[in-house]
Design an enzyme around this catalytic site. Structure first.
Site, PDB file in Angstrom:
ATOM      1  N   GLY A 123       0.843  -1.196   0.000  1.00  0.00           N
ATOM      2  CA  GLY A 123       0.000   0.000   0.000  1.00  0.00           C
ATOM      3  C   GLY A 123       0.870   1.234   0.000  1.00  0.00           C
ATOM      4  CB  CYS A 126       0.786  10.629   4.522  1.00  0.00           C
ATOM      5  SG  CYS A 126      -0.922  10.570   4.982  1.00  0.00           S
ATOM      6  CG  PHE A 127       5.109   9.991   5.542  1.00  0.00           C
ATOM      7  CD1 PHE A 127       4.226  10.646   6.374  1.00  0.00           C
ATOM      8  CD2 PHE A 127       5.671   8.808   5.957  1.00  0.00           C
ATOM      9  CE1 PHE A 127       3.902  10.108   7.601  1.00  0.00           C
ATOM     10  CE2 PHE A 127       5.367   8.273   7.177  1.00  0.00           C
ATOM     11  CZ  PHE A 127       4.472   8.935   8.012  1.00  0.00           C
ATOM     12  N   GLY A 128       5.017   7.689   2.051  1.00  0.00           N
ATOM     13  CA  GLY A 128       5.837   6.623   1.513  1.00  0.00           C
ATOM     14  C   GLY A 128       5.029   5.423   1.093  1.00  0.00           C
ATOM     15  CB  VAL A 129       5.548   2.801  -1.204  1.00  0.00           C
ATOM     16  CG1 VAL A 129       4.927   3.705  -2.240  1.00  0.00           C
ATOM     17  CG2 VAL A 129       7.063   2.806  -1.325  1.00  0.00           C
ATOM     18  CB  VAL A 130       3.639  -0.138   3.194  1.00  0.00           C
ATOM     19  CG1 VAL A 130       3.897  -1.288   4.165  1.00  0.00           C
ATOM     20  CG2 VAL A 130       3.453   1.171   3.952  1.00  0.00           C
ATOM     21  NE  ARG A 249      -7.860   6.984   6.962  1.00  0.00           N
ATOM     22  CZ  ARG A 249      -8.947   7.641   7.281  1.00  0.00           C
ATOM     23  NH1 ARG A 249     -10.100   7.257   6.794  1.00  0.00           N
ATOM     24  NH2 ARG A 249      -8.926   8.677   8.083  1.00  0.00           N
ATOM     25  CG  ASN A 250      -4.850   4.726   9.635  1.00  0.00           C
ATOM     26  OD1 ASN A 250      -4.224   4.359   8.632  1.00  0.00           O
ATOM     27  ND2 ASN A 250      -5.235   5.977   9.824  1.00  0.00           N
TER      28      ASN A 250
END
Ligand code: AMP
Length: 533
Positions: A123, A126-130, A249-250
């Site tokens: 996924g 906000c500040f990156g990809v996982v 979502r979190n």
């Protein structure tokens, strides 16, 4: 436990050349805390701490390399130092990874760049990809992990994103709770990477909205998730932290029956006697999940997290619907404050649980329950479990077979028909009370009251905190996602239709003010103004 962040560079440098045993003498006897301090260190000084000449040459070489690479890497150390909470120093055992602060046990460490390999994309945030990843421990074992990498632009990392990323690390490295996502460590490479516990089943929101043949989540399991969430949030509350982005979502699924609170990018420590965090700048906030004081003044507290808990509960029982879907942000605040409107009770949600959600949505933060009290309230609102004692095939009744597990959503001793969910078929409906035996009723058909909130109370509050106006408010509630909005347009300020199709700053957008994941900037048009962060 982190070695003092200011001297992390030294520890890394010495480890890279197998001289970690000199970390403490260099730091304490030679007083070297920054690379330029080596300019004043003479070979005799290094002799004095027992470092042989070949080792000194290795050190000089490594220092040269470090200095040349320092310009590009300097920001990492500086900023992490700025965010890391109180740190004490430790000397790592030779050959062990450098440890990050470890206040309550568990491994938190600086992970060498090559020890983690990234796989499939899970996924993006906000500040990156996982990515899914595999972390190879010094002993050779491999651990499945999730790797969040900081997004880096052509000019390097973007300031706010880097700040949020490092803030998330510094918060997470101090957390240890069975329902809080665990940070294993940090890769100080480029890009910066957070190595986290993998939640292999993804987000709860994705699970809630999964289509057939994936079965829906049973009510009893949703209640279990709520209890886990309340426990994790009580833990954060006790540590003086406010999450600010509580939503399905979190919440990540570590196993079919275990959720973990994740995404600590917006977490802040609560400051001052008032236990509030006030945003200092216009930044996107998850509007539809926010308490009125957060929307109006940018004020966040454990009580505003409790409000979000109520919205998260609503999401869970609505199959992952978006709260206030299709309603412009400024109208949400107006509805919440002036009209006292509230999200309606989802059909799967018992009156007792809905009454609990309404307490989370009390207009005044002080009137909302704390998370630890919510844990108790949840226990009281827990839906009883029973099992079917005879086949039910009557037309209109919930079909059940002898032995089926049944979760009672509504029922009282004086009513002949109850509402519940069949744990075998996941169908919800009414059935004769006599067809079910409660699990704790010693085998006799159920006769005890099964909800502690009177039906009148539950209904009276539906859709509104103002009982008398509840029905009127229900008409004003937003339609389900994907349906045409049917809001009373005469009540919209400043031409809501226009605002809807052309939000400020997003010319021509048809997405309204909503950004990704229900985030939006505070509404400038007749809406609340938030101070600058
Ligand atoms: P975030 O940046 O934390 O919002 O994460 C973005 C997305 O990546 C989430 O919505 C999840 O779908 C996925 N994700 C984040 N962390 C994990 C994890 N630890 N395990 C599995 N998936 C994750």
């Amino acid at each position: 436990m982190l070695p003092e962040v200011g001297s992390l560079w030294l520890l890394r440098l010495l480890r890279d050349i197998q001289l970690a045993q000199f970390y403490r003498p260099i730091l304490e006897e030679l007083n070297v805390t920054r690379p330029e301090h080596f300019d004043f260190v003479r070979p005799e000084d290094l002799d004095g701490i027992g470092m042989g000449r070949p080792a000194q040459r290795r050190l000089a070489e490594a220092l040269k390399k470090h200095r040349s690479g320092l310009k590009s890497k300097n920001w990492v150390y500086k900023i992490l130092g700025g965010f890391a909470p109180e740190q004490k120093e430790t000397t790592p055992a030779p050959n062990s990874p450098l440890s990050l602060p470890e206040p309550e046990g568990g491994l938190k460490c600086l992970i060498p760049d090559g020890a983690v390999c990234r796989g499939e994309l899970l996924g993006s945030g906000c500040f990156g990809v996982v990515h899914r990843g595999l972390w190879t421990l010094p002993g050779g074992q491999s651990v499945p992990v999730a790797v969040k990498s900081l997004r880096v632009g052509p000019e390097g990392p973007v300031g706010t994103e880097l700040g949020d990323f490092l803030r998330e690390v510094s918060i997470m490295m101090n957390l240890e709770h069975p329902h809080v996502l665990r940070l294993h460590g940090l890769v100080l490479g480029q890009p910066l990477q957070m190595v986290m516990e993998l939640a292999p089943l993804g987000s709860l929101h994705a699970r809630l909205t999964a289509r057939a043949p994936t079965p829906p989540l049973p009510v009893a399991l949703l209640c279990l998730f709520l209890r886990q969430l309340a426990g994790a949030m009580a833990y954060l509350e006790a540590r003086g932290l406010v999450h600010r982005d509580l939503a399905t979502r979190n919440l990540l699924l570590a196993s079919p029956r275990t959720i973990k609170v994740a995404d600590f990018g917006l977490v802040r420590p609560l400051g001052g006697a008032r236990g509030r965090y006030v945003m200092g700048g216009p930044r996107p906030i998850p509007y539809a999940w926010c308490a009125p004081e957060s929307l109006r003044q940018g004020a966040f507290s454990s009580a505003s997290d409790v409000w979000m808990f109520g919205v998260t509960l609503w999401e869970m029982f609505s199959g992952g619907e978006e709260p206030w879907a299709g309603v412009p942000p400024y109208l949400i605040l107006q509805w919440l404050e002036q009209d006292q409107a509230r999200l309606p009770r989802p059909p799967l949600c018992s009156r007792a649980l809905y009454a609990l959600a309404l307490r989370c949505w009390a207009p005044h933060p002080a009137d909302r329950p704390s998370f630890s009290y919510l844990e108790e309230l949840l226990q009281e609102a827990w839906p009883p479990e029973g099992h079917c004692v005879r086949d039910v095939t009557e037309p209109g009744a919930l079909r059940m077979q002898t032995g089926d597990p049944i979760t009672i959503i509504e029922g009282s001793p004086d009513s002949a028909a109850w509402k519940g969910q069949n744990g075998r078929t996941f169908k919800v409906g009414s059935f004769p009370a006599s067809a079910v035996t409660l699990a704790d009723a010693g085998g006799s058909p159920a006769t005890r009251p099964v909800h502690r909130v009177s039906p009148a109370q539950g209904e009276r509050h539906q859709g509104s905190v103002d009982g008398d106006r509840g029905k009127a408010k229900l008409r004003d509630l937003p339609p389900a996602r994907g349906q045409r909005r049917n809001v009373p347009l005469q009540r919209m300020k400043g031409g809501a239709e226009r605002a809807w199709s052309h939000p400020p700053g997003v010319p021509g957008s048809t997405e309204g003010h909503w950004g990704r994941r229900g985030f939006c900037h505070p509404e400038p048009q007749g809406g609340p103004a938030l101070p600058s962060e």
